[in-house]
Write a protein that holds these residues in place. Sequence first.
Motif, short mmCIF file in Angstrom:
data_model
loop_
_atom_site.label_atom_id
_atom_site.label_comp_id
_atom_site.label_asym_id
_atom_site.label_seq_id
_atom_site.Cartn_x
_atom_site.Cartn_y
_atom_site.Cartn_z
N ASP A 120 -21.58 0.31 -5.14
CA ASP A 120 -21.70 1.02 -6.41
C ASP A 120 -22.65 2.21 -6.29
O ASP A 120 -23.29 2.41 -5.24
CB ASP A 120 -22.06 0.05 -7.54
N PRO A 121 -22.80 3.03 -7.34
CA PRO A 121 -23.62 4.24 -7.25
C PRO A 121 -25.08 3.97 -6.94
O PRO A 121 -25.79 4.86 -6.46
CB PRO A 121 -23.46 4.87 -8.64
N GLU A 122 -25.55 2.75 -7.21
CA GLU A 122 -26.95 2.40 -6.92
C GLU A 122 -27.10 1.81 -5.52
O GLU A 122 -28.20 1.36 -5.15
CB GLU A 122 -27.47 1.40 -7.97
N GLY A 123 -26.02 1.76 -4.76
CA GLY A 123 -26.09 1.23 -3.40
C GLY A 123 -25.91 -0.27 -3.31
O GLY A 123 -26.10 -0.85 -2.24
N ARG A 124 -25.54 -0.90 -4.42
CA ARG A 124 -25.30 -2.34 -4.42
C ARG A 124 -23.90 -2.63 -3.90
O ARG A 124 -22.92 -2.06 -4.38
CB ARG A 124 -25.46 -2.91 -5.85
N VAL A 125 -23.78 -3.50 -2.94
CA VAL A 125 -22.47 -3.88 -2.40
C VAL A 125 -21.92 -5.01 -3.26
O VAL A 125 -22.47 -6.10 -3.30
CB VAL A 125 -22.58 -4.34 -0.93
N ILE A 126 -20.83 -4.74 -3.98
CA ILE A 126 -20.30 -5.75 -4.89
C ILE A 126 -18.98 -6.34 -4.41
O ILE A 126 -18.41 -7.20 -5.09
CB ILE A 126 -20.13 -5.19 -6.32
N GLY A 127 -18.50 -5.91 -3.24
CA GLY A 127 -17.25 -6.48 -2.75
C GLY A 127 -17.09 -6.30 -1.26
O GLY A 127 -17.37 -5.22 -0.72
N TYR A 128 -16.66 -7.36 -0.58
CA TYR A 128 -16.28 -7.27 0.84
C TYR A 128 -14.79 -6.97 0.92
O TYR A 128 -13.96 -7.65 0.29
CB TYR A 128 -16.56 -8.59 1.54
N GLY A 129 -14.41 -5.98 1.72
CA GLY A 129 -13.03 -5.57 1.82
C GLY A 129 -12.14 -6.60 2.50
O GLY A 129 -12.53 -7.21 3.48
N THR A 130 -10.93 -6.78 1.95
CA THR A 130 -9.93 -7.63 2.58
C THR A 130 -8.97 -6.73 3.37
O THR A 130 -9.24 -6.40 4.52
CB THR A 130 -9.18 -8.48 1.54
N ASP A 131 -7.89 -6.33 2.77
CA ASP A 131 -6.90 -5.50 3.46
C ASP A 131 -6.99 -4.05 2.99
O ASP A 131 -7.70 -3.72 2.04
CB ASP A 131 -5.50 -6.04 3.21
N ILE A 132 -6.24 -3.17 3.66
CA ILE A 132 -5.99 -1.81 3.20
C ILE A 132 -4.47 -1.63 3.15
O ILE A 132 -3.73 -2.50 3.61
CB ILE A 132 -6.67 -0.75 4.08
N GLY A 133 -4.03 -0.51 2.60
CA GLY A 133 -2.60 -0.35 2.39
C GLY A 133 -1.97 0.89 3.00
O GLY A 133 -1.32 1.68 2.29
N PRO A 134 -2.13 1.11 4.33
CA PRO A 134 -1.39 2.23 4.94
C PRO A 134 0.10 2.02 4.75
O PRO A 134 0.58 0.89 4.75
CB PRO A 134 -1.80 2.16 6.41
N GLN A 135 0.83 3.11 4.59
CA GLN A 135 2.24 3.01 4.24
C GLN A 135 3.18 3.47 5.34
O GLN A 135 3.00 4.53 5.93
CB GLN A 135 2.53 3.83 2.98
N GLY A 136 4.20 2.64 5.61
CA GLY A 136 5.34 3.03 6.42
C GLY A 136 6.58 2.92 5.56
O GLY A 136 6.51 2.62 4.37
N LEU A 137 7.73 3.15 6.16
CA LEU A 137 8.98 3.12 5.41
C LEU A 137 9.83 1.92 5.80
O LEU A 137 10.19 1.75 6.97
CB LEU A 137 9.78 4.41 5.65
N CYS A 138 10.10 1.05 4.82
CA CYS A 138 11.05 -0.03 5.02
C CYS A 138 12.45 0.50 4.76
O CYS A 138 12.65 1.30 3.84
CB CYS A 138 10.75 -1.20 4.09
N TYR A 139 13.40 0.05 5.53
CA TYR A 139 14.79 0.49 5.35
C TYR A 139 15.71 -0.63 5.81
O TYR A 139 15.32 -1.48 6.61
CB TYR A 139 15.07 1.78 6.14
N ASN A 140 16.92 -0.61 5.30
CA ASN A 140 17.89 -1.62 5.69
C ASN A 140 18.84 -1.02 6.73
O ASN A 140 19.69 -0.18 6.40
CB ASN A 140 18.67 -2.12 4.48
N GLY A 141 18.65 -1.47 7.98
CA GLY A 141 19.43 -0.91 9.08
C GLY A 141 20.93 -1.13 8.93
O GLY A 141 21.73 -0.27 9.32
N LYS A 142 21.32 -2.27 8.38
CA LYS A 142 22.76 -2.54 8.19
C LYS A 142 23.36 -1.53 7.21
O LYS A 142 24.47 -1.01 7.44
CB LYS A 142 22.96 -3.96 7.68
N LEU A 143 22.65 -1.26 6.14
CA LEU A 143 23.14 -0.28 5.16
C LEU A 143 23.15 1.12 5.75
O LEU A 143 24.06 1.91 5.46
CB LEU A 143 22.27 -0.33 3.90
#
Length: 438
Positions: free
Chosen positions: A138-161
């Motif tokens: 937070d702005p006062e330097g207090r750590v209020i959460g430990y990170g779990t995941d992040i969300g980098p994005q790729g493209l899902c597609y249906n190869g059969k289609l």
Amino acid sequence: MGHTRLKRTTALAGAAALAAVATGCGGGGGEPASADNPVELTVTTFGTFGYDDLYGEYEELNPGVTIKATNIDRGSNARTDAFTKIAAGSGLSDVTAIEEGWLGSIMEVSDQFVDLNEHGAADIKDNWVPWKFEQGTDPEGRVIGYGTDIGPQGLCYNGKLFEEAGLPSDREEVAELFGGDDATWETYFELGREYQETTGKAWYDQSGFVWNSMVNQLDEGYYTADGELNVEGNEQLRERFDLLAAGTLDGLSANQTQFDWGNGQAFVDGSFATFVCPGWMLGTIEGQLESAGGGEGSGWDFADVFPGGASNWGGAFLSVPETSEHPEEAAKLAAWLTAPEQQVKQSAKANNFPSTIEAQEKLVEDAEPNPVFNDAPTGVILASRAEGVVAQFKGPHDSVIQENVFLPPLKRLDAGTATADEAWDEALALLDDLVVNN
């Protein structure tokens, strides 16, 4: 942006009242948990976290600790649950998951959460990519959460289609088809029109998720980096909105309901051919396929490409509220669940992408094929997609703007009952009603 200190801005509707809640510190925790001093820790997560096995493992490693877990179906409902309990001054779990999209509103009441610096956060901060750790500070330097995941994005597609439409299905060829490192949204929609003209079918499931991705990709989204609203008069937003609206009105949207998809049926019946995929969404798709009787062999694949380049959508944090009666034990559990070794295990269960450096490197080293996505090395692809990602600054109303300001007019576009101008004007009117004048 993730590297900019979060600034307190206009409070979320009702946040002033939330900040006034005097919760005080929870119990001091007393003696450490043991067989002679049993402690029950409550945990609330949402969506697909992949923690079930980890809870049992932690209990075995820590005699006397019992974990009572609750999982809420999606992040928006978890947000409502969290703020209702903050307003009431009680009820938050000892370990409470926070989604990136409403982290800005949590920062408005960050003093309601334990400063994890008091429980060793500084000793483990180098576990995370720097911007993720700073997001939870937070702005006062207090750590209020430990990170779990992040969300980098790729493209899902249906190869059969894709094959049925005469398009390449090999994931490297698909990446090139979209433009590789130079992939653009213009190309994405052009290919969609070609696909729709050939097959008569939609290109993407609905407009809301595509819009999420387009907004998250900008240096500044609904807020500027210093915390000012950034919607009205934002030419970048309007240009992207018009681009999406044109594709949707040309029939590229399947007009599906978010997080429903006919109980997953749309993923198996060919309703749409592409899907925007932050790492955590891979687990969502797997669950939807299972619900509809699909799975391996469904045709879905994952390509190392994304229109417009690097983008982060989502990610979460584990926090400890001040109302916890066992803050020391809760902080210990939160640190353990987000440690690199556990993030690797979580990724295997939830198909998400870790925020700790060591866990990311492990996924690349192992290069495990994902059978649900045609044996794609999803961890390797997500690591590639994470290059250059720095999370966008999320202001206090960010999730409200996404879900309550833009989603309704986007649904009208999906249904073909609004023009681009009408939908944009509706969004601005909702912005005034729900944010500016509230």
